[in-house]
Design an enzyme around this catalytic site. Structure first.
Site, mmCIF file in Angstrom:
data_model
loop_
_atom_site.group_PDB
_atom_site.id
_atom_site.type_symbol
_atom_site.label_atom_id
_atom_site.label_comp_id
_atom_site.label_asym_id
_atom_site.label_seq_id
_atom_site.Cartn_x
_atom_site.Cartn_y
_atom_site.Cartn_z
ATOM 1 N N ARG A 47 0.798 -1.210 0.000
ATOM 2 C CA ARG A 47 0.000 0.000 0.000
ATOM 3 C C ARG A 47 0.841 1.277 0.000
ATOM 4 O O ARG A 47 0.582 2.186 -0.795
ATOM 5 C CB ARG A 47 -0.956 -0.001 1.212
ATOM 6 C CG ARG A 47 -2.180 -0.873 1.024
ATOM 7 C CD ARG A 47 -2.685 -1.453 2.329
ATOM 8 N NE ARG A 47 -1.716 -2.391 2.888
ATOM 9 C CZ ARG A 47 -1.661 -3.686 2.523
ATOM 10 N NH1 ARG A 47 -2.509 -4.161 1.644
ATOM 11 N NH2 ARG A 47 -0.753 -4.478 3.044
ATOM 12 N N THR A 48 1.846 1.367 0.863
ATOM 13 C CA THR A 48 2.628 2.601 0.931
ATOM 14 C C THR A 48 3.386 2.830 -0.370
ATOM 15 O O THR A 48 3.364 3.924 -0.934
ATOM 16 C CB THR A 48 3.608 2.550 2.118
ATOM 17 O OG1 THR A 48 2.887 2.298 3.325
ATOM 18 C CG2 THR A 48 4.358 3.866 2.251
ATOM 19 N N LYS A 75 25.466 -5.226 -2.004
ATOM 20 C CA LYS A 75 26.934 -5.297 -2.008
ATOM 21 C C LYS A 75 27.538 -4.699 -0.738
ATOM 22 O O LYS A 75 28.757 -4.651 -0.598
ATOM 23 C CB LYS A 75 27.486 -4.560 -3.229
ATOM 24 C CG LYS A 75 26.941 -5.076 -4.559
ATOM 25 C CD LYS A 75 27.404 -4.202 -5.716
ATOM 26 C CE LYS A 75 26.793 -4.648 -7.038
ATOM 27 N NZ LYS A 75 27.181 -3.782 -8.168
ATOM 28 N N ARG A 96 11.541 3.734 3.114
ATOM 29 C CA ARG A 96 11.088 2.685 4.044
ATOM 30 C C ARG A 96 12.326 1.886 4.448
ATOM 31 O O ARG A 96 13.074 1.406 3.592
ATOM 32 C CB ARG A 96 10.058 1.789 3.352
ATOM 33 C CG ARG A 96 9.791 0.427 4.015
ATOM 34 C CD ARG A 96 9.011 0.533 5.297
ATOM 35 N NE ARG A 96 7.679 1.084 5.124
ATOM 36 C CZ ARG A 96 6.599 0.377 4.787
ATOM 37 N NH1 ARG A 96 6.695 -0.925 4.589
ATOM 38 N NH2 ARG A 96 5.430 0.972 4.676
ATOM 39 N N HIS A 124 5.450 5.989 11.402
ATOM 40 C CA HIS A 124 4.954 5.917 10.028
ATOM 41 C C HIS A 124 4.053 7.136 9.829
ATOM 42 O O HIS A 124 2.829 7.030 9.797
ATOM 43 C CB HIS A 124 4.178 4.623 9.820
ATOM 44 C CG HIS A 124 3.978 4.243 8.385
ATOM 45 N ND1 HIS A 124 4.115 5.147 7.345
ATOM 46 C CD2 HIS A 124 3.643 3.060 7.796
ATOM 47 C CE1 HIS A 124 3.875 4.527 6.205
ATOM 48 N NE2 HIS A 124 3.597 3.263 6.442
#
Length: 290
Positions: A47-48, A75, A96, A124
């Site tokens: 959703r985000t 890496k 995120r 959030h």
């Protein structure tokens, strides 16, 4: 302007975002931005991630999407070096990350705005904004004005993993900006609300659901928990039969077993309205920042 924590918002800021998201929902965007948004996601998201991409497209922006599996993070590249690099490719970064405080780290080295799209079990803020937008709209449809100083008290119950739910941590901080909002917390043992957000009382679900105006349910975040947790709650038709006819049932999603699918058709269940409202709120956020 960065969006790192809801603590940076005043009541007027929140009202601004609610009103702008509402306008975009009714009328579409006022203007096209012609910018480039970089979605940098170190954790899975549906959703985000999708709503920021969709919001950017509707605002006339290009989108670059990066995950940790398809970048130099694989890496061993640091977050700071990744942020410095992608600064040259866009106009804002939606981040995120699994570590609490990662957005603050990104802000320190970035020359373009950072939007915190979830940092571990921290915050959030954009989810909190879409949640309070949904709450405002749903209360309005019930004849209640969230902004009013003279309305009756609103009782919000949070149910689930309150220790690790960054959506809950952020939403509480926005709700306390408004008058006459009280809280109840219901949680499995060991997943209690952190002390800094401890504004509520503890009640059993059987008692709380009968008096609750807004029930906000969240899943057990097993990816952040070591050991087993007893999942002893599920909102089903039987539970909803005990609730007020005007109650609002919310969930930030994804859900697992904490809300039965049989409840989806109940008009009090608004978690998919939250999904829709996330698009308009993130349009409002991009428009404000850019």
């Amino acid at each position: 302007m960065n969006i790192v924590s809801v603590s940076q918002f005043t009541k007027d800021h929140v009202i601004h975002y609610i009103q702008k998201a509402g306008r975009f929902k009714r009328n579409g965007p006022d203007r096209l931005l012609n910018k480039t948004i970089i979605n940098l996601f170190y954790e899975p998201s549906t959703r985000t991630s999708c709503s920021f991409q969709a919001a950017a497209i509707k605002m006339g922006c290009a989108v670059i999407s990066i995950t940790d599996k398809y970048s130099s993070v694989e890496k061993g590249e640091s977050l700071e070096d990744t942020i410095k690099t992608i600064n040259y490719y866009g106009d804002t970064i939606v981040l995120r990350h699994p570590e609490k405080g990662s957005s603050e780290r990104a802000v320190k080295v970035s020359k373009i705005p950072i939007i915190n799209a979830g940092d571990g079990n921290g915050e959030h803020p954009t989810q909190a904004l879409l949640d309070i937008f949904t709450i405002y709209e749903e209360l309005y449809h019930r004849g209640i004005d969230l902004f009013s100083e003279t309305r009756e008290s609103i009782l919000v119950t949070f149910l689930g993993d309150l220790k690790n739910s960054r959506t809950v941590h952020s939403l509480i901080q926005l709700l306390i900006l408004f008058p006459k909002v009280d809280f109840i917390y219901i949680t499995p043992p060991g997943l209690e609300m952190p002390q800094e957000f401890n504004y509520g009382q503890i009640l059993p679900l059987e008692e709380a659901i009968r008096v609750t105006d807004i029930l906000y349910v969240t899943r057990i975040q097993k990816e952040r928990i070591i050991g087993d947790v007893i999942e002893d709650y599920c909102i089903d038709k039987e539970a909803m039969n005990k609730a007020k006819e005007t109650m609002i049932l919310m969930h930030p999603l994804p859900r697992v077993k904490e809300i039965s699918v049989e409840v989806d058709s109940d008009p009090r269940a608004v978690y998919f309205k939250q999904v829709e409202n996330g698009l308009y709120m993130r349009m409002a956020i991009l428009d404000t920042i850019l």
